[in-house]
Write a protein that holds these residues in place. Structure first.
Motif, PDB file in Angstrom:
ATOM      1  N   ARG A 181       2.063   1.816  -3.477  1.00 38.19           N
ATOM      2  CA  ARG A 181       0.973   2.229  -4.371  1.00 38.19           C
ATOM      3  C   ARG A 181       0.587   3.689  -4.138  1.00 38.19           C
ATOM      4  O   ARG A 181       0.189   4.399  -5.043  1.00 38.19           O
ATOM      5  N   TYR A 182       0.741   4.130  -2.891  1.00 45.59           N
ATOM      6  CA  TYR A 182       0.388   5.512  -2.545  1.00 45.59           C
ATOM      7  C   TYR A 182       1.542   6.154  -1.769  1.00 45.59           C
ATOM      8  O   TYR A 182       1.430   6.414  -0.558  1.00 45.59           O
ATOM      9  N   ARG A 211      -6.366   4.360  -9.049  1.00 41.86           N
ATOM     10  CA  ARG A 211      -6.136   3.329  -8.035  1.00 41.86           C
ATOM     11  C   ARG A 211      -7.183   3.388  -6.937  1.00 41.86           C
ATOM     12  O   ARG A 211      -7.591   2.357  -6.416  1.00 41.86           O
ATOM     13  N   ALA A 245     -10.051   1.511  -8.231  1.00 45.64           N
ATOM     14  CA  ALA A 245      -9.816   0.065  -8.278  1.00 45.64           C
ATOM     15  C   ALA A 245      -9.707  -0.555  -6.885  1.00 45.64           C
ATOM     16  O   ALA A 245     -10.165  -1.669  -6.668  1.00 45.64           O
ATOM     17  N   ASP A 246      -9.097   0.152  -5.942  1.00 50.50           N
ATOM     18  CA  ASP A 246      -8.772  -0.466  -4.645  1.00 50.50           C
ATOM     19  C   ASP A 246      -9.854  -0.334  -3.579  1.00 50.50           C
ATOM     20  O   ASP A 246      -9.901  -1.144  -2.664  1.00 50.50           O
ATOM     21  N   GLU A 303      -8.034  -6.748   0.792  1.00 49.23           N
ATOM     22  CA  GLU A 303      -6.692  -6.382   1.242  1.00 49.23           C
ATOM     23  C   GLU A 303      -5.812  -6.345   0.005  1.00 49.23           C
ATOM     24  O   GLU A 303      -6.044  -7.077  -0.944  1.00 49.23           O
ATOM     25  N   LEU A 304      -4.806  -5.523   0.018  1.00 52.76           N
ATOM     26  CA  LEU A 304      -3.815  -5.576  -1.053  1.00 52.76           C
ATOM     27  C   LEU A 304      -2.792  -6.607  -0.630  1.00 52.76           C
ATOM     28  O   LEU A 304      -2.162  -6.464   0.419  1.00 52.76           O
ATOM     29  N   LEU A 329       0.829  -1.208   0.000  1.00 48.10           N
ATOM     30  CA  LEU A 329       0.000   0.000   0.000  1.00 48.10           C
ATOM     31  C   LEU A 329       0.868   1.266   0.000  1.00 48.10           C
ATOM     32  O   LEU A 329       0.533   2.259  -0.644  1.00 48.10           O
ATOM     33  N   ARG A 339     -11.835  -3.276  -2.078  1.00 45.69           N
ATOM     34  CA  ARG A 339     -11.100  -4.544  -2.159  1.00 45.69           C
ATOM     35  C   ARG A 339     -10.731  -4.974  -0.763  1.00 45.69           C
ATOM     36  O   ARG A 339     -10.419  -4.127   0.077  1.00 45.69           O
ATOM     37  N   ASN A 393      -3.404  -3.146   4.991  1.00 39.39           N
ATOM     38  CA  ASN A 393      -3.246  -2.703   3.613  1.00 39.39           C
ATOM     39  C   ASN A 393      -4.553  -2.320   2.957  1.00 39.39           C
ATOM     40  O   ASN A 393      -4.591  -2.065   1.768  1.00 39.39           O
ATOM     41  N   ARG A 394      -5.616  -2.325   3.697  1.00 37.24           N
ATOM     42  CA  ARG A 394      -6.923  -2.070   3.092  1.00 37.24           C
ATOM     43  C   ARG A 394      -7.143  -0.574   2.935  1.00 37.24           C
ATOM     44  O   ARG A 394      -6.869   0.207   3.852  1.00 37.24           O
ATOM     45  N   LEU A 395      -7.617  -0.197   1.771  1.00 41.43           N
ATOM     46  CA  LEU A 395      -7.912   1.213   1.538  1.00 41.43           C
ATOM     47  C   LEU A 395      -9.405   1.428   1.747  1.00 41.43           C
ATOM     48  O   LEU A 395     -10.223   0.700   1.188  1.00 41.43           O
TER      49      LEU A 395
END
Ligand code: SF4
Length: 378
Positions: free
Chosen positions: A11-12, A99, A102-103, A108-109, A8, A106, A115-117
């Motif tokens: 990704r960010y 992202r 998309a995320d 968990e990444l 995560l 979801r 890691n969850r957004l």
């Protein structure tokens, strides 16, 4: 992977918790700049902005991907062109927005905990948790969310985030506003969160870069400069064609040249605009010289300050919303309906203009001087 660095974060990388993870991992910028894989991905991040308008495909390695972000900011700073800062921040923001879409939701990444957004977490990240609220209809009707019924944002947060967004739908007059809350769809909220990313990425750029970080990145900087030259971006935005200026700036420039006194905010707006489109202090001072109330020293001081020569940052041209609140937005035309920033207006006008119309004001001036000299010599 260094302890604590999670997918995560990569990704960010502009999230506070990602910056914190880098600090905790104790990775110095000098070490990151010397790491070939990191420097390569950082270069790709910036180069792809110029070739494709995106930050490119992410690296699979969390550490490389995450560290490539601060190094990409260093590269943008070393190239030091406002147009690159602008495009780079915009591309990071667009990648972030995609992202988010998309995320969100979801589980968990990569299954790692933490890691969850979530939308709540995102709003908190940008201090917007008190500024956005659901109306309770977002999940029930797609049609409602499309009309902007699912969420609301406090008007001051809305104005600061929507000011730089292009498109008529972002103008406050085209939004439903009730008791200080602006109606938004979920898509709008994510777009505005993308804008918050853009502001965060651009903030503080260009950075002042120590020599030991600059040295290993020299080749990468040269590659970006070459790519910039090929894309003609600098020439485009740095072309000074007053006929294509937005109406507000045309008006202010006209006032300056007529010798009218300008309020501080108006003088700031026109000077920031001229500086952001690439004019040097000398050119701006020369332009103001026709004003009988002109004081060279003070103009030079103010211009250097706004351009970031004698201050830590280059100031940006105020957005249309700010221009309107100061009464500096005048003579709006059709293009004004489609933009929300005078720089956006000018960029659009340059894109639409025929190459034949793009004679730089400075080139015209030198031609005129050469002609006068030639005539005097006859
Ligand atoms: S809408 Fe924006 S670009 Fe147009 S005149 Fe007003 S401030 Fe200038």
């Amino acid at each position: 992977m260094a302890t604590g660095l999670r997918p995560l974060h990569a990704r960010y990388p502009y999230f506070e918790r990602s910056r914190e993870a880098v600090r905790e991992a104790d990775v110095s910028l000098v070490a990151a700049a010397r790491d070939e894989a990191v420097a390569e991905r950082a270069l790709a991040r910036v180069e792809t902005v110029l070739t494709e308008g995106t930050v490119g495909e992410p690296e699979r390695g969390t550490r490389t991907e995450l560290l490539s972000y601060p190094i990409a900011r260093v590269l943008v700073s070393l190239v030091d062109q406002p147009v690159l800062v602008h495009r780079y921040a915009r591309a990071e923001a667009e990648a972030a927005r995609e992202r988010f879409v998309a995320d969100l939701g979801r589980r968990e990444l990569k299954s790692a905990p933490g890691n969850r957004l979530t939308l709540e977490g995102l709003l908190e990240e940008f201090d917007l948790d008190g500024a956005v609220r659901g109306t309770g209809r977002a999940e029930t009707s797609e049609a409602d969310t499309e009309r902007g019924d699912g969420y609301e944002m406090g008007v001051s947060s809305y104005l600061s985030l929507a000011a730089d967004r292009r498109g008529e739908e972002w103008r406050l007059v085209n939004r439903r506003l009730a008791k200080g809350w602006v109606a938004l769809s979920r898509e709008d909220v994510l777009a505005l969160l993308g804008e918050a990313v853009r502001q965060r990425v651009a903030s503080g750029l260009p950075l002042s870069v120590p020599a030991e970080i600059e040295a290993p990145l020299e080749e990468a900087v040269a590659t970006i400069e070459e790519r910039l030259a090929e894309t003609n971006l600098i020439r485009d935005i740095d072309t000074v064609v007053p006929e294509l200026f937005p109406p507000c700036m045309k008006y202010l420039l006209d006032q300056v040249q007529k010798g009218e006194h300008l309020e501080h905010h108006s003088r700031f707006a026109i000077t920031a605009f001229l500086s952001n489109i690439g004019m040097e202090t000398d050119d701006i001072v020369e332009l103001y010289m026709v004003n009988p109330g002109f004081g060279e020293e003070i103009t030079r001081y103010q211009t250097d300050h706004i351009r970031g020569v004698s201050s830590p940052t280059e100031y940006s041209t105020p957005a249309c919303a700010t221009m309107q609140s100061y009464g500096d937005c005048v003579n709006m035309d059709d293009r004004c309906e489609r933009i929300s920033h005078p720089m956006g207006y000018y960029e659009d006008a340059l894109e639409d203009a025929d190459d034949a119309d793009l004679t730089d004001w400075r080139a015209r001036e030198s031609e005129a001087e050469a002609k006068t000299e030639a005539e005097a010599g006859e």
